[in-house]
Design a protein around this motif. Structure first.
Motif, PDB file in Angstrom:
ATOM      1  N   ARG A 336     -21.288  -8.634 -10.826  1.00 14.75           N
ATOM      2  CA  ARG A 336     -21.270  -8.130  -9.449  1.00 14.75           C
ATOM      3  C   ARG A 336     -20.020  -7.304  -9.159  1.00 14.75           C
ATOM      4  O   ARG A 336     -20.070  -6.314  -8.439  1.00 14.75           O
ATOM      5  CB  ARG A 336     -21.354  -9.292  -8.455  1.00 14.75           C
ATOM      6  N   GLY A 337     -18.914  -7.732  -9.715  1.00 10.97           N
ATOM      7  CA  GLY A 337     -17.655  -7.051  -9.425  1.00 10.97           C
ATOM      8  C   GLY A 337     -16.695  -7.965  -8.712  1.00 10.97           C
ATOM      9  O   GLY A 337     -16.904  -9.188  -8.625  1.00 10.97           O
ATOM     10  N   GLY A 338     -15.625  -7.411  -8.203  1.00 10.28           N
ATOM     11  CA  GLY A 338     -14.644  -8.257  -7.550  1.00 10.28           C
ATOM     12  C   GLY A 338     -13.533  -7.471  -6.894  1.00 10.28           C
ATOM     13  O   GLY A 338     -13.616  -6.255  -6.715  1.00 10.28           O
ATOM     14  N   VAL A 339     -12.475  -8.209  -6.557  1.00 10.25           N
ATOM     15  CA  VAL A 339     -11.383  -7.662  -5.753  1.00 10.25           C
ATOM     16  C   VAL A 339     -10.058  -7.991  -6.407  1.00 10.25           C
ATOM     17  O   VAL A 339      -9.838  -9.130  -6.851  1.00 10.25           O
ATOM     18  CB  VAL A 339     -11.413  -8.251  -4.325  1.00 10.25           C
ATOM     19  N   ARG A 340      -9.164  -7.008  -6.452  1.00 11.89           N
ATOM     20  CA  ARG A 340      -7.764  -7.223  -6.801  1.00 11.89           C
ATOM     21  C   ARG A 340      -6.912  -6.504  -5.765  1.00 11.89           C
ATOM     22  O   ARG A 340      -7.216  -5.374  -5.368  1.00 11.89           O
ATOM     23  CB  ARG A 340      -7.424  -6.685  -8.190  1.00 11.89           C
ATOM     24  N   ILE A 341      -5.852  -7.168  -5.333  1.00 10.61           N
ATOM     25  CA  ILE A 341      -4.881  -6.559  -4.427  1.00 10.61           C
ATOM     26  C   ILE A 341      -3.501  -6.815  -5.031  1.00 10.61           C
ATOM     27  O   ILE A 341      -3.142  -7.952  -5.320  1.00 10.61           O
ATOM     28  CB  ILE A 341      -4.958  -7.154  -3.007  1.00 10.61           C
ATOM     29  N   ASP A 342      -2.740  -5.746  -5.213  1.00  9.95           N
ATOM     30  CA  ASP A 342      -1.499  -5.830  -5.991  1.00  9.95           C
ATOM     31  C   ASP A 342      -0.401  -5.041  -5.278  1.00  9.95           C
ATOM     32  O   ASP A 342      -0.574  -3.857  -4.968  1.00  9.95           O
ATOM     33  CB  ASP A 342      -1.777  -5.240  -7.385  1.00  9.95           C
ATOM     34  N   ASP A 343       0.706  -5.707  -4.999  1.00  6.67           N
ATOM     35  CA  ASP A 343       1.862  -5.056  -4.392  1.00  6.67           C
ATOM     36  C   ASP A 343       3.111  -5.335  -5.206  1.00  6.67           C
ATOM     37  O   ASP A 343       3.209  -6.357  -5.900  1.00  6.67           O
ATOM     38  CB  ASP A 343       2.105  -5.574  -2.967  1.00  6.67           C
ATOM     39  N   THR A 344       4.079  -4.425  -5.102  1.00  4.75           N
ATOM     40  CA  THR A 344       5.419  -4.672  -5.619  1.00  4.75           C
ATOM     41  C   THR A 344       6.335  -4.925  -4.436  1.00  4.75           C
ATOM     42  O   THR A 344       6.357  -4.133  -3.484  1.00  4.75           O
ATOM     43  CB  THR A 344       5.936  -3.472  -6.430  1.00  4.75           C
ATOM     44  N   LEU A 345       7.080  -6.026  -4.501  1.00  7.21           N
ATOM     45  CA  LEU A 345       7.981  -6.411  -3.418  1.00  7.21           C
ATOM     46  C   LEU A 345       9.332  -6.801  -3.998  1.00  7.21           C
ATOM     47  O   LEU A 345       9.446  -7.120  -5.188  1.00  7.21           O
ATOM     48  CB  LEU A 345       7.438  -7.602  -2.620  1.00  7.21           C
ATOM     49  N   VAL A 346      10.355  -6.807  -3.141  1.00  7.37           N
ATOM     50  CA  VAL A 346      11.683  -7.271  -3.524  1.00  7.37           C
ATOM     51  C   VAL A 346      12.013  -8.505  -2.694  1.00  7.37           C
ATOM     52  O   VAL A 346      11.868  -8.492  -1.456  1.00  7.37           O
ATOM     53  CB  VAL A 346      12.754  -6.192  -3.291  1.00  7.37           C
ATOM     54  N   VAL A 347      12.420  -9.570  -3.353  1.00  8.55           N
ATOM     55  CA  VAL A 347      12.775 -10.801  -2.653  1.00  8.55           C
ATOM     56  C   VAL A 347      14.036 -10.551  -1.834  1.00  8.55           C
ATOM     57  O   VAL A 347      15.058 -10.089  -2.362  1.00  8.55           O
ATOM     58  CB  VAL A 347      13.001 -11.955  -3.648  1.00  8.55           C
ATOM     59  N   ARG A 348      13.962 -10.853  -0.550  1.00  9.48           N
ATOM     60  CA  ARG A 348      15.099 -10.720   0.365  1.00  9.48           C
ATOM     61  C   ARG A 348      15.188 -11.979   1.217  1.00  9.48           C
ATOM     62  O   ARG A 348      14.164 -12.588   1.543  1.00  9.48           O
ATOM     63  CB  ARG A 348      14.930  -9.521   1.299  1.00  9.48           C
ATOM     64  N   PRO A 349      16.393 -12.387   1.628  1.00 12.90           N
ATOM     65  CA  PRO A 349      16.507 -13.551   2.513  1.00 12.90           C
ATOM     66  C   PRO A 349      15.925 -13.253   3.895  1.00 12.90           C
ATOM     67  O   PRO A 349      15.816 -12.086   4.301  1.00 12.90           O
ATOM     68  CB  PRO A 349      18.017 -13.806   2.583  1.00 12.90           C
ATOM     69  N   GLU A 350      15.587 -14.296   4.611  1.00  8.97           N
ATOM     70  CA  GLU A 350      15.008 -14.159   5.942  1.00  8.97           C
ATOM     71  C   GLU A 350      15.932 -13.377   6.871  1.00  8.97           C
ATOM     72  O   GLU A 350      15.487 -12.588   7.708  1.00  8.97           O
ATOM     73  CB  GLU A 350      14.709 -15.542   6.529  1.00  8.97           C
ATOM     74  N   ALA A 351      17.237 -13.572   6.699  1.00  8.36           N
ATOM     75  CA  ALA A 351      18.205 -12.875   7.546  1.00  8.36           C
ATOM     76  C   ALA A 351      18.145 -11.370   7.362  1.00  8.36           C
ATOM     77  O   ALA A 351      18.557 -10.604   8.250  1.00  8.36           O
ATOM     78  CB  ALA A 351      19.620 -13.387   7.247  1.00  8.36           C
ATOM     79  N   ASP A 352      17.655 -10.927   6.206  1.00  7.32           N
ATOM     80  CA  ASP A 352      17.528  -9.492   5.931  1.00  7.32           C
ATOM     81  C   ASP A 352      16.111  -8.976   6.148  1.00  7.32           C
ATOM     82  O   ASP A 352      15.768  -7.872   5.718  1.00  7.32           O
ATOM     83  CB  ASP A 352      17.955  -9.192   4.487  1.00  7.32           C
ATOM     84  N   GLY A 353      15.290  -9.804   6.796  1.00  9.38           N
ATOM     85  CA  GLY A 353      13.932  -9.372   7.104  1.00  9.38           C
ATOM     86  C   GLY A 353      12.857  -9.905   6.190  1.00  9.38           C
ATOM     87  O   GLY A 353      11.689  -9.537   6.326  1.00  9.38           O
TER      88      GLY A 353
END
Length: 368
Positions: A336-353
């Motif tokens: 049937r097929g399917g779904v992929r969702i892929d992002d690149t992120l940088v870990v930052r502390p909550e204080a930095d958003g």
């Protein structure tokens, strides 16, 4: 950058000397680049007690496209094209009086390791393990800037593709077009082989494009990445072709999106690698998709597209700030097929958003 490279080499030198080695030989191409900047193919780095040297099979290009190596490094060029820079480096270390040398055993072949021993039989070889890879996990802001630009390039290439007519075109043709657009927008090249998957192929991780043509009603999943100044990032999205999505497509997409969002939100300094994987996996498990899931939810990126850390069930360790990772859950339904969702992120502390999202193409389920 010379100061940055020198500081990185100083940290590695400390690790080698703490293990009892007076010198170190770095042979992994990504590690050599991390410690010395862009170098000719096959170049190795020899760290001494105080002085360091690049050993090259050919001299650095006078006008390189990606820059030159650290200008403070000495360069030793082999006299002929048939020599092995690693073997020459071991010979030099012995000639300079080193009694021991740390090497990257995980990168050396058995034959190459034997050649090192034969050329410098009195030199004691020790294993430095993944010391350089560990240094590479946390990125400085210059490295993150390269990843950010690479992500912008990938977003641009994908955005332009979405504005074109897709029905009737093959997976292979779309993949080639994406890679051309990456270069057009300033990438060194693709970060890995671009994946375009349609219909029953969609949602597969690492699918190799075929000559299957895009059809109305298909899921279309795309995964691509750009390399910029040696640094690699990736993005993956899934769309529906031509018509409004079917109910099963909407349900599956919403499920994978929820898993991806949960993992993205868990990217905080101090979070265990396995916990990031677990929160995404739990969302998919609860809907009955425990079988056939990928071995990991994400991984580190940088000078290589797949590096530490690994966001996987058995992974040991915790995230630090300034660590770039992918978050890429997916579900593939055979036939049937399917779904992929892929992002690149940088870990930052909550204080930095909180986590910084580098790949910003919409994650709305679009009908193209």
């Amino acid at each position: 950058m010379s100061e940055v490279y020198a500081a990185r080499r100083a940290r590695l030198r400390e690790r080698a000397q703490a293990g009892g080695s007076q010198s170190a030989l770095v042979t992994s191409p990504a590690n050599v680049r991390y410690l010395s900047g862009p170098v000719p193919q096959g170049t190795v780095l020899l760290l001494g007690r105080r002085d360091d040297m690049l050993v090259c099979a050919s001299p650095p290009d006078e006008r390189p496209s990606e820059g030159r190596p650290d200008e403070t490094l000495r360069i030793h060029t082999l006299p002929g094209p048939d020599g092995d820079p690693a073997v020459a480096a071991a010979d030099l270390a012995g000639a300079y009086g080193a009694e021991s040398m740390a090497v990257e055993e995980h990168h050396l072949t058995v034959a190459r390791h034997r050649a090192l021993r034969s050329v410098a039989p009195t030199l004691r070889l020790t294993d430095i393990g993944g010391a350089v890879e560990q240094l590479r996990v946390v990125k400085d802001e210059e490295e993150i800037s390269c990843l950010r630009i690479g992500a912008e390039i990938a977003d641009q290439a994908l955005g332009e593709l979405l504005e074109s007519i897709l029905v009737g075109r093959t997976e292979r043709h779309l993949a080639l077009e994406l890679e051309r657009r990456l270069v057009d927008h300033g990438a060194d090249g693709p970060a890995f082989a671009t994946s375009v998957a349609t219909g029953p192929h969609s949602g597969r991780r690492g699918h190799r494009p075929t000559d299957r043509r895009v059809e109305e009603g298909d899921f279309l999943s795309v995964c691509l990445g750009a390399t910029y100044r040696g640094y690699r990032c990736e993005i993956g999205r899934t769309f529906v072709i031509g018509t409004s999505p079917a109910d099963w497509q909407i349900e599956l997409y919403d499920l994978v999106f929820a898993a991806q969002r949960a993992a993205r939100e868990s990217l905080t300094p101090g979070a265990a690698y396995r916990d990031v994987d677990r929160v995404a996996r739990q969302v998919l498990d609860s809907a009955g998709y425990s079988e056939g899931l990928a071995a990991l939810t994400g991984h580190g990126v940088g000078l290589e597209i797949d590096e530490e850390p690994q966001l996987a069930p058995a992974a040991m360790g915790k995230l630090d700030a300034c660590v770039p990772v992918t978050v890429e859950p997916g579900v593939h339904l055979p036939g049937r097929g399917g779904v992929r969702i892929d992002d690149t992120l940088v870990v930052r502390p909550e204080a930095d958003g909180g986590p910084e999202l580098l790949t910003i193409t919409t994650k709305e389920l679009l009908a193209l």
